[in-house]
Write an enzyme that holds these catalytic residues in place. Structure first.
Site, PDB file in Angstrom:
ATOM      1  N   ASP A  47       0.819  -1.221   0.000  1.00 27.16           N
ATOM      2  CA  ASP A  47       0.000   0.000   0.000  1.00 27.16           C
ATOM      3  C   ASP A  47       0.853   1.272   0.000  1.00 27.16           C
ATOM      4  O   ASP A  47       0.677   2.155   0.846  1.00 27.16           O
ATOM      5  CB  ASP A  47      -0.916   0.028   1.240  1.00 27.16           C
ATOM      6  CG  ASP A  47      -1.689  -1.274   1.441  1.00 27.16           C
ATOM      7  OD1 ASP A  47      -2.135  -1.830   0.434  1.00 27.16           O
ATOM      8  OD2 ASP A  47      -1.841  -1.692   2.594  1.00 27.16           O
ATOM      9  N   GLU A 254     -11.442  -0.266  -2.893  1.00 27.83           N
ATOM     10  CA  GLU A 254     -10.581   0.339  -1.864  1.00 27.83           C
ATOM     11  C   GLU A 254      -9.438   1.080  -2.564  1.00 27.83           C
ATOM     12  O   GLU A 254      -9.414   1.216  -3.790  1.00 27.83           O
ATOM     13  CB  GLU A 254     -10.023  -0.739  -0.914  1.00 27.83           C
ATOM     14  CG  GLU A 254      -9.192  -1.802  -1.603  1.00 27.83           C
ATOM     15  CD  GLU A 254      -8.812  -2.968  -0.702  1.00 27.83           C
ATOM     16  OE1 GLU A 254      -9.263  -3.053   0.451  1.00 27.83           O
ATOM     17  OE2 GLU A 254      -8.042  -3.828  -1.186  1.00 27.83           O
TER      18      GLU A 254
HETATM   19  O1  FUB Z   1      -3.004  -3.681   3.551  1.00 27.93           O
HETATM   20  C1  FUB Z   1      -4.300  -3.962   3.997  1.00 27.93           C
HETATM   21  C2  FUB Z   1      -5.309  -3.633   2.950  1.00 27.93           C
HETATM   22  O2  FUB Z   1      -5.044  -4.373   1.776  1.00 27.93           O
HETATM   23  C3  FUB Z   1      -5.280  -2.206   2.473  1.00 27.93           C
HETATM   24  O3  FUB Z   1      -5.828  -1.308   3.382  1.00 27.93           O
HETATM   25  C4  FUB Z   1      -5.990  -2.356   1.204  1.00 27.93           C
HETATM   26  O4  FUB Z   1      -5.906  -1.257   0.363  1.00 27.93           O
HETATM   27  C5  FUB Z   1      -5.358  -3.592   0.638  1.00 27.93           C
HETATM   28  O5  FUB Z   1      -4.173  -3.319  -0.044  1.00 27.93           O
END
Ligand code: FUB
Length: 354
Positions: A47, A254
């Site tokens: 991320d 997301e």
């Molecule tokens: O790293 C945990 C979660 O996985 C992140 O918050 C999301 O964006 C995904 O990459």
């Protein structure tokens, strides 16, 4: 045996022999090479939120660990406990790991799962925005401050009122206003916040209803709180209709990120289940944003998450995959150049090359 039948048996036997006795040429599966290599391999990172501070690239990633959690419900195995900040002076140069910048144990309100963070510079200070589940298991967004882009960061005692779910991303506009984007469906719990109120029993939209939308709010000048209630971002298709929940190739999952190029705002995000990074453009940091295409094709691993920044006259995409571990929750961050076409569209990046 009639002559024709004898001939057929001989032919069939010859064919069988040819199949088994002749050397068989096996076409090896296509060898897929990675487009780019992990920036750091001593720790697992994911991320990557990249920014240019003090003339260097600073990366604010999640710090993946194997916490020994086998329950994968709602992403419980992504059980990160601290953040490290990375930096590099130049593309291709050595990457510095500045060590622990914030520890879960020091965040009074947080219980577990430090997921994707982001950072900002304002008021002579550096701000780290981060999501974590509170003690009741609800994802909130917190803020921590420090004097250096590399940390350490001191967390506020409470999460930011009115901010929730995961994946905070901060955008500082040219007029000095900062905007906080956040949200992630599924394990990120955004579906549980209809009308910005938590409801654990809220039902997700049906396939033909508008998809659950990420939120945006302008930050207060001190960047420690929201200046206004969060708004739902409208993600539209090219005919102006909201992208629907069943459109898994295009709907938001997301990994919100906002950047600006030639005066246009680019909102990029992950589609989750279809593992793409897409982008949409608009004329305001609030949106609406109109879908433009795929920015990054699926990477190795389940999740995908990006940031985009200009450095030394080049546009760069930061992303992650699971090249080093092969495990979806033990990832490594990478970077690659990003290219715009004359019409402002972005060339799709394939994280593999043949
Ligand atoms: O790293 C945990 C979660 O996985 C992140 O918050 C999301 O964006 C995904 O990459």
């Amino acid at each position: 045996m009639p002559p024709l039948r004898i001939a057929l048996v001989i032919a069939a036997t010859a064919a069988l022999f040819a199949h088994t006795a002749q050397p068989v040429e096996v076409t090896p599966p296509a060898v897929r090479k990675y487009l780019s290599e992990p920036l750091i391999s001593k720790i697992y990172t994911a991320d990557p939120a990249a920014h240019v501070f003090d003339g260097k690239i600073f990366i604010y990633p999640s710090h993946d660990i194997d916490a020994g959690i086998t329950d994968r419900t709602d992403g419980n195995h992504y059980a990160m406990r601290d953040y490290h900040v990375l930096s590099l002076d130049q593309i291709g140069g050595p990457v510095t790991d500045h060590g622990v910048a914030l520890d879960l144990a020091d965040v009074p309100w947080a219980g577990r799962q430090l997921w994707a963070p982001d950072a900002a510079h304002a008021n002579g200070r550096y701000y780290l925005f981060f999501p974590a589940k509170d003690k009741a298991g609800i994802f909130r967004v917190g803020v921590a401050t420090g004097d250096s882009p590399a940390g350490p960061f001191k967390p506020a005692r409470e999460p930011i009122a009115g901010a929730f779910s995961i994946d905070p991303a901060v955008y500082g506009d040219s007029d000095g206003a900062f905007y906080l984007y956040f949200g992630g469906i599924g394990g990120g719990q955004l579906d549980r916040w209809p009308g910005n109120h938590y409801d654990a029993t809220a039902l997700p939209p049906t396939a033909t209803q508008p998809a659950v939308a990420p939120r945006v709010a302008r930050l207060r000048p001190d960047l420690l709180g929201l200046a206004e209630p969060p708004r739902e971002i409208q993600l539209l298709d090219t005919s102006g209709k909201p992208i629907v929940a069943g459109d898994e190739d295009r709907r938001f999952f997301e990994a919100a990120w906002l950047h600006r190029y030639h005066g246009t705002y680019y909102f990029s995000y992950s589609t989750g289940t279809t593992h793409q990074i897409c982008y949409a453009t608009g004329t305001s940091p609030y949106g609406p944003f109109t879908y433009r295409g795929v920015l990054l094709k699926p990477v190795k691993g389940w999740t995908t998450h990006q940031s985009i920044v200009e450095f030394a006259g080049r546009w760069l995409l930061f992303y992650h995959d699971s090249q080093l571990s092969g495990e979806s929750n033990l990832r490594n961050v990478k970077l690659t150049p990003l290219h715009y076409r004359d019409d402002g569209s972005i060339e799709t990046i394939d994280p593999f090359r043949n």
